[in-house]
Design a protein around this motif. Structure first.
Motif, PDB file in Angstrom:
ATOM      1  N   ARG A 100     -34.627   8.924  -7.959  1.00 36.15           N
ATOM      2  CA  ARG A 100     -33.833   8.492  -6.758  1.00 36.15           C
ATOM      3  C   ARG A 100     -35.091   8.063  -5.661  1.00 36.15           C
ATOM      4  O   ARG A 100     -33.976   7.102  -5.631  1.00 36.15           O
ATOM      5  CB  ARG A 100     -32.553   9.341  -7.146  1.00 36.15           C
ATOM      6  CG  ARG A 100     -31.460   9.534  -8.199  1.00 36.15           C
ATOM      7  CD  ARG A 100     -31.216  10.687  -8.542  1.00 36.15           C
ATOM      8  NE  ARG A 100     -30.260  10.542  -9.713  1.00 36.15           N
ATOM      9  CZ  ARG A 100     -29.758  11.281  -9.845  1.00 36.15           C
ATOM     10  NH1 ARG A 100     -30.479  12.683 -10.263  1.00 36.15           N
ATOM     11  NH2 ARG A 100     -29.277  11.567 -11.563  1.00 36.15           N
ATOM     12  N   ASP A 128     -35.220  12.987 -10.358  1.00 37.41           N
ATOM     13  CA  ASP A 128     -34.972  13.047  -8.315  1.00 37.41           C
ATOM     14  C   ASP A 128     -35.985  12.762  -8.510  1.00 37.41           C
ATOM     15  O   ASP A 128     -35.805  11.428  -7.255  1.00 37.41           O
ATOM     16  CB  ASP A 128     -35.582  15.061  -8.550  1.00 37.41           C
ATOM     17  CG  ASP A 128     -34.355  15.338  -8.442  1.00 37.41           C
ATOM     18  OD1 ASP A 128     -33.199  15.568  -8.958  1.00 37.41           O
ATOM     19  OD2 ASP A 128     -34.834  17.073  -8.929  1.00 37.41           O
ATOM     20  N   LEU A 141     -23.588  10.392  -7.247  1.00 39.32           N
ATOM     21  CA  LEU A 141     -24.560  11.904  -6.297  1.00 39.32           C
ATOM     22  C   LEU A 141     -24.535  12.416  -5.832  1.00 39.32           C
ATOM     23  O   LEU A 141     -23.960  13.875  -5.309  1.00 39.32           O
ATOM     24  CB  LEU A 141     -25.270  10.242  -5.751  1.00 39.32           C
ATOM     25  CG  LEU A 141     -25.792   9.709  -6.578  1.00 39.32           C
ATOM     26  CD1 LEU A 141     -26.960   8.550  -4.999  1.00 39.32           C
ATOM     27  CD2 LEU A 141     -26.933  10.172  -7.203  1.00 39.32           C
ATOM     28  N   TRP A 173     -29.805   5.190 -11.444  1.00 43.04           N
ATOM     29  CA  TRP A 173     -29.580   7.156 -10.987  1.00 43.04           C
ATOM     30  C   TRP A 173     -28.354   7.363 -10.422  1.00 43.04           C
ATOM     31  O   TRP A 173     -28.594   8.153  -9.370  1.00 43.04           O
ATOM     32  CB  TRP A 173     -31.016   6.797 -10.591  1.00 43.04           C
ATOM     33  CG  TRP A 173     -32.406   5.822 -10.842  1.00 43.04           C
ATOM     34  CD1 TRP A 173     -33.276   5.113 -10.381  1.00 43.04           C
ATOM     35  CD2 TRP A 173     -32.329   5.970 -12.891  1.00 43.04           C
ATOM     36  NE1 TRP A 173     -34.220   4.745 -11.404  1.00 43.04           N
ATOM     37  CE2 TRP A 173     -33.667   5.176 -12.506  1.00 43.04           C
ATOM     38  CE3 TRP A 173     -32.195   6.627 -13.603  1.00 43.04           C
ATOM     39  CZ2 TRP A 173     -34.415   4.537 -13.385  1.00 43.04           C
ATOM     40  CZ3 TRP A 173     -32.787   6.172 -14.960  1.00 43.04           C
ATOM     41  CH2 TRP A 173     -33.670   5.134 -14.383  1.00 43.04           C
ATOM     42  N   LYS A 206     -30.946   9.357  -2.179  1.00 53.15           N
ATOM     43  CA  LYS A 206     -30.637   8.046  -2.712  1.00 53.15           C
ATOM     44  C   LYS A 206     -28.804   7.944  -2.234  1.00 53.15           C
ATOM     45  O   LYS A 206     -28.763   6.436  -1.957  1.00 53.15           O
ATOM     46  CB  LYS A 206     -29.896   8.863  -4.421  1.00 53.15           C
ATOM     47  CG  LYS A 206     -29.922   7.098  -4.668  1.00 53.15           C
ATOM     48  CD  LYS A 206     -30.987   6.302  -5.050  1.00 53.15           C
ATOM     49  CE  LYS A 206     -30.641   5.076  -5.989  1.00 53.15           C
ATOM     50  NZ  LYS A 206     -29.096   4.880  -5.598  1.00 53.15           N
ATOM     51  N   ASN A 242     -28.159   4.229  -0.424  1.00 49.80           N
ATOM     52  CA  ASN A 242     -26.847   3.806  -1.433  1.00 49.80           C
ATOM     53  C   ASN A 242     -25.862   3.450   0.209  1.00 49.80           C
ATOM     54  O   ASN A 242     -25.512   2.206   0.212  1.00 49.80           O
ATOM     55  CB  ASN A 242     -26.145   4.364  -2.340  1.00 49.80           C
ATOM     56  CG  ASN A 242     -26.841   4.842  -3.175  1.00 49.80           C
ATOM     57  OD1 ASN A 242     -27.990   3.759  -3.199  1.00 49.80           O
ATOM     58  ND2 ASN A 242     -26.112   4.817  -4.488  1.00 49.80           N
TER      59      ASN A 242
END
Length: 357
Positions: A221, A218, A347, A341, A298, A302
């Protein structure tokens, strides 16, 4: 936007001033051209440690300031703006594993050295080409750890590895004879080593249970997302400045309504990204279950980081891909961070699983 304390505001401003004056993108070019395996300037990292940045999330009893993850995120964001290469994030992630799961002896042995900047530490998890959060191929027998970890951030120069094995997290001294490293050349010119452990002496983190690795991931990320936030914000400012001075068809590019709409959309997305990242950092500081906040941070990083770096290249036109301009550096680093990650597909799948879908 997070409400910062006076101390946090001072820290952010100090980091902003230092990166602008002492570590601009031209400094990163020198690191890139030097082509050292470590991927960063040790003297520059020493300056960061002297300012206390290496100990921001380490308790005061072990030489840190225990200033919290939001505070560290502010520094990481500023470093991202100028592409400053350092093991600050990797060491903080490794330190968090020791803080969360280490015994008093383990904390006393390693945390002061990380806080002082003397020791670079890193987390070694992945065993394949993509992140999947599992470590079934690494095992410990009789205190000896064996397995191979891929794409280990700062793995070329790390003096301590926090290694994910099938039954927990272990500490491995980088100087151990059972540790070997193979340099990988990625597009961002940073250190992402393959590290092989062949009977290396390993000491298991004493506390934390089965959820320790998830808690550490966690934090990894959200810190990656904080760096991406800094890069996206600087990419926007750089692109906007270019549009305001570039003349095409007898007009400044910034006067074209279509480009104004694109920039307005990017600004809105970056603000949403900021909200997600700061929420992730605040969730870690607040304790409790941080999994969903970290995943959201994250995923949004991204998405927006990919969009902003792509638009930065396109809106600069052909010169955006030349080495004389900085745009390509942001694109390359952003693509590597997207994969670290967990990519978007991983995710989102994990978020759905956590919510029972």
């Amino acid at each position: 936007m997070a409400v910062l304390s006076e101390e946090q505001t001072m820290l952010r401003d100090m980091a902003r001033e230092w990166t602008s004056n002492e570590s601009p993108v031209t400094a990163w070019r020198k690191v890139r051209d030097g082509d050292a395996a470590a991927g960063f300037d040790a003297a520059v990292y020493g300056e960061m440690a002297e300012m206390g940045w290496a100990g921001i999330v380490i308790p005061e009893a072990y030489g840190g300031s225990d200033f919290g993850w939001l505070s560290l995120g502010l520094v990481i964001e500023e470093l991202g703006k100028t592409l400053t290469a350092s093991p600050l994030a990797a060491s903080a992630i490794a330190a968090s594993a020791i803080v969360l799961g280490g015994s008093e002896a383990q904390k006393a042995a390693w945390l002061p050295r990380i806080a002082s900047g003397e020791l670079v530490a890193t987390l070694a998890v992945d065993e394949g080409p993509r992140h999947d959060g599992r470590a079934g191929g690494t095992a410990v027998t009789g205190g000896k750890l064996s397995g191979t970890k891929t794409f280990v951030a700062e793995g070329d120069g790390a003096g301590l590895f926090v290694v994910a094995a099938s039954d927990g997290l272990y500490l491995v001294d980088g100087a151990d004879g059972g540790v070997s490293r193979a340099r990988r050349h990625l597009t961002d010119f940073r250190s992402h080593a393959d590290v092989t452990f062949d009977g290396a002496a390993a000491e298991k983190l004493a506390k934390g249970g089965d959820g320790l690795l998830d808690k550490v991931l966690d934090r990894a990320r959200v810190l990656a997302a904080a760096e991406m936030l800094g890069m996206a914000g600087q990419g926007f400012e750089t692109t906007l400045a270019y549009l305001k001075q570039r003349v095409q068809f007898g007009q400044v590019l910034a006067t074209f309504q279509a480009l104004q709409h694109r920039m307005a959309n990017l600004y809105s997305e970056i603000e949403l990204m900021r909200s997600a990242v700061e929420s992730g950092l605040a969730a870690i500081d607040g304790g409790g279950d941080t999994r969903q906040a970290a995943l959201l941070a994250k995923v949004k990083a991204n998405e927006v980081g990919h969009m902003m770096s792509r638009e930065m290249i396109q809106l600069h036109g052909g010169i955006g891909m030349t080495d004389e301009y900085d745009a390509g550096f942001y694109l390359k680093r952003m693509r590597v961070l997207e994969a670290m990650w967990g990519n978007i597909a991983y995710l989102r799948d994990r978020f759905a699983t956590l919510n029972g879908y």
